[in-house]
Design a protein around this motif. Structure first.
Motif, PDB file in Angstrom:
ATOM      1  N   UNK A 159      37.902  40.398  47.545  1.00  0.00           N
ATOM      2  CA  UNK A 159      38.839  40.653  48.635  1.00  0.00           C
ATOM      3  C   UNK A 159      40.162  39.934  48.419  1.00  0.00           C
ATOM      4  N   UNK A 160      41.200  40.469  49.036  1.00  0.00           N
ATOM      5  CA  UNK A 160      42.519  39.847  48.975  1.00  0.00           C
ATOM      6  C   UNK A 160      42.546  38.606  49.859  1.00  0.00           C
ATOM      7  N   UNK A 161      43.387  37.626  49.520  1.00  0.00           N
ATOM      8  CA  UNK A 161      43.534  36.446  50.384  1.00  0.00           C
ATOM      9  C   UNK A 161      43.890  36.867  51.812  1.00  0.00           C
ATOM     10  N   UNK A 162      43.243  36.241  52.785  1.00  0.00           N
ATOM     11  CA  UNK A 162      43.490  36.560  54.189  1.00  0.00           C
ATOM     12  C   UNK A 162      42.622  37.692  54.731  1.00  0.00           C
ATOM     13  N   UNK A 163      41.926  38.412  53.861  1.00  0.00           N
ATOM     14  CA  UNK A 163      41.060  39.503  54.312  1.00  0.00           C
ATOM     15  C   UNK A 163      39.851  38.929  55.032  1.00  0.00           C
ATOM     16  N   UNK A 164      39.253  39.742  55.879  1.00  0.00           N
ATOM     17  CA  UNK A 164      38.091  39.295  56.653  1.00  0.00           C
ATOM     18  C   UNK A 164      36.823  39.961  56.156  1.00  0.00           C
TER      19      UNK A 164
ATOM     20  N   UNK B 106      33.133  25.345  54.867  1.00  0.00           N
ATOM     21  CA  UNK B 106      33.722  24.006  54.779  1.00  0.00           C
ATOM     22  C   UNK B 106      33.987  23.624  53.319  1.00  0.00           C
ATOM     23  N   UNK B 107      33.034  23.938  52.446  1.00  0.00           N
ATOM     24  CA  UNK B 107      33.163  23.552  51.035  1.00  0.00           C
ATOM     25  C   UNK B 107      34.138  24.422  50.248  1.00  0.00           C
ATOM     26  N   UNK B 108      34.270  25.699  50.625  1.00  0.00           N
ATOM     27  CA  UNK B 108      35.104  26.618  49.835  1.00  0.00           C
ATOM     28  C   UNK B 108      36.509  26.792  50.384  1.00  0.00           C
ATOM     29  N   UNK B 109      36.733  26.389  51.629  1.00  0.00           N
ATOM     30  CA  UNK B 109      38.060  26.549  52.212  1.00  0.00           C
ATOM     31  C   UNK B 109      38.259  27.866  52.932  1.00  0.00           C
ATOM     32  N   UNK B 110      37.238  28.733  52.945  1.00  0.00           N
ATOM     33  CA  UNK B 110      37.324  29.958  53.738  1.00  0.00           C
ATOM     34  C   UNK B 110      37.168  29.567  55.209  1.00  0.00           C
ATOM     35  N   UNK B 111      37.709  30.387  56.104  1.00  0.00           N
ATOM     36  CA  UNK B 111      37.657  30.068  57.533  1.00  0.00           C
ATOM     37  C   UNK B 111      36.570  30.880  58.219  1.00  0.00           C
ATOM     38  N   UNK B 112      35.666  30.195  58.922  1.00  0.00           N
ATOM     39  CA  UNK B 112      34.685  30.867  59.766  1.00  0.00           C
ATOM     40  C   UNK B 112      35.375  31.086  61.110  1.00  0.00           C
ATOM     41  N   UNK B 113      35.905  32.293  61.312  1.00  0.00           N
ATOM     42  CA  UNK B 113      36.736  32.548  62.488  1.00  0.00           C
ATOM     43  C   UNK B 113      35.933  33.002  63.706  1.00  0.00           C
ATOM     44  N   UNK B 114      34.706  33.476  63.482  1.00  0.00           N
ATOM     45  CA  UNK B 114      33.872  33.875  64.617  1.00  0.00           C
ATOM     46  C   UNK B 114      32.410  33.811  64.208  1.00  0.00           C
TER      47      UNK B 114
ATOM     48  N   UNK C 260      28.395  34.645  66.144  1.00  0.00           N
ATOM     49  CA  UNK C 260      27.629  35.022  67.320  1.00  0.00           C
ATOM     50  C   UNK C 260      26.221  35.426  66.930  1.00  0.00           C
ATOM     51  N   UNK C 261      25.356  35.518  67.945  1.00  0.00           N
ATOM     52  CA  UNK C 261      23.971  35.933  67.712  1.00  0.00           C
ATOM     53  C   UNK C 261      23.571  36.859  68.832  1.00  0.00           C
ATOM     54  N   UNK C 262      22.936  37.963  68.454  1.00  0.00           N
ATOM     55  CA  UNK C 262      22.446  38.899  69.453  1.00  0.00           C
ATOM     56  C   UNK C 262      21.148  39.512  68.945  1.00  0.00           C
ATOM     57  N   UNK C 263      20.093  39.358  69.709  1.00  0.00           N
ATOM     58  CA  UNK C 263      18.779  39.940  69.398  1.00  0.00           C
ATOM     59  C   UNK C 263      18.312  39.572  67.987  1.00  0.00           C
ATOM     60  N   UNK C 264      18.554  38.326  67.590  1.00  0.00           N
ATOM     61  CA  UNK C 264      18.072  37.860  66.297  1.00  0.00           C
ATOM     62  C   UNK C 264      18.953  38.204  65.114  1.00  0.00           C
ATOM     63  N   UNK C 265      20.099  38.831  65.351  1.00  0.00           N
ATOM     64  CA  UNK C 265      21.050  39.123  64.277  1.00  0.00           C
ATOM     65  C   UNK C 265      22.265  38.219  64.448  1.00  0.00           C
ATOM     66  N   UNK C 266      22.576  37.496  63.390  1.00  0.00           N
ATOM     67  CA  UNK C 266      23.727  36.594  63.385  1.00  0.00           C
ATOM     68  C   UNK C 266      24.915  37.328  62.788  1.00  0.00           C
ATOM     69  N   UNK C 267      26.083  37.139  63.405  1.00  0.00           N
ATOM     70  CA  UNK C 267      27.308  37.797  62.944  1.00  0.00           C
ATOM     71  C   UNK C 267      28.329  36.711  62.637  1.00  0.00           C
ATOM     72  N   UNK C 268      28.784  36.710  61.401  1.00  0.00           N
ATOM     73  CA  UNK C 268      29.786  35.753  60.948  1.00  0.00           C
ATOM     74  C   UNK C 268      31.031  36.519  60.536  1.00  0.00           C
ATOM     75  N   UNK C 269      32.192  36.052  60.971  1.00  0.00           N
ATOM     76  CA  UNK C 269      33.448  36.630  60.505  1.00  0.00           C
ATOM     77  C   UNK C 269      34.165  35.542  59.712  1.00  0.00           C
ATOM     78  N   UNK C 270      34.370  35.820  58.429  1.00  0.00           N
ATOM     79  CA  UNK C 270      34.961  34.845  57.520  1.00  0.00           C
ATOM     80  C   UNK C 270      36.299  35.385  57.022  1.00  0.00           C
ATOM     81  N   UNK C 271      37.320  34.553  57.085  1.00  0.00           N
ATOM     82  CA  UNK C 271      38.634  34.922  56.525  1.00  0.00           C
ATOM     83  C   UNK C 271      38.779  34.243  55.178  1.00  0.00           C
ATOM     84  N   UNK C 272      39.029  35.047  54.154  1.00  0.00           N
ATOM     85  CA  UNK C 272      39.174  34.486  52.808  1.00  0.00           C
ATOM     86  C   UNK C 272      40.394  33.581  52.765  1.00  0.00           C
TER      87      UNK C 272
END
Length: 79
Positions: free
Chosen positions: A27-32, A51-59, A61-73
């Protein structure tokens, strides 16, 4: 801004983070990257990974046992 979905439901540690790392490389820098996972260990894994790579965990959440992570490169360092 581009956004990519990575479904790693059913996979266990360390596969969700490894697959996310591979996807981020393309992905391009800044892509999610949105990651869907079912492994409870992925919560701590993705926090540590970002934390270790410098990518941002911007969001997160968890719903019905599924975790959703939004990471910005991270922006590539000036070269």
């Amino acid at each position: 801004m581009s956004e990519t979905l990575l479904d790693v439901k059913g996979l266990t540690c360390p596969l969700p983070v490894l697959k996310a790392n591979k996807a981020l490389r393309g992905l391009a820098p800044g892509a999610r990257l949105t990651v869907l996972a079912t492994d409870p260990a992925s919560v701590a894994d993705f926090r540590a990974f970002c934390k270790e790579t410098g990518h941002a965990l911007v969001a997160f959440g968890e719903e019905a046992g599924t975790y959703r992570f939004v990471i910005r490169k991270r922006e590539d360092p000036p070269g």
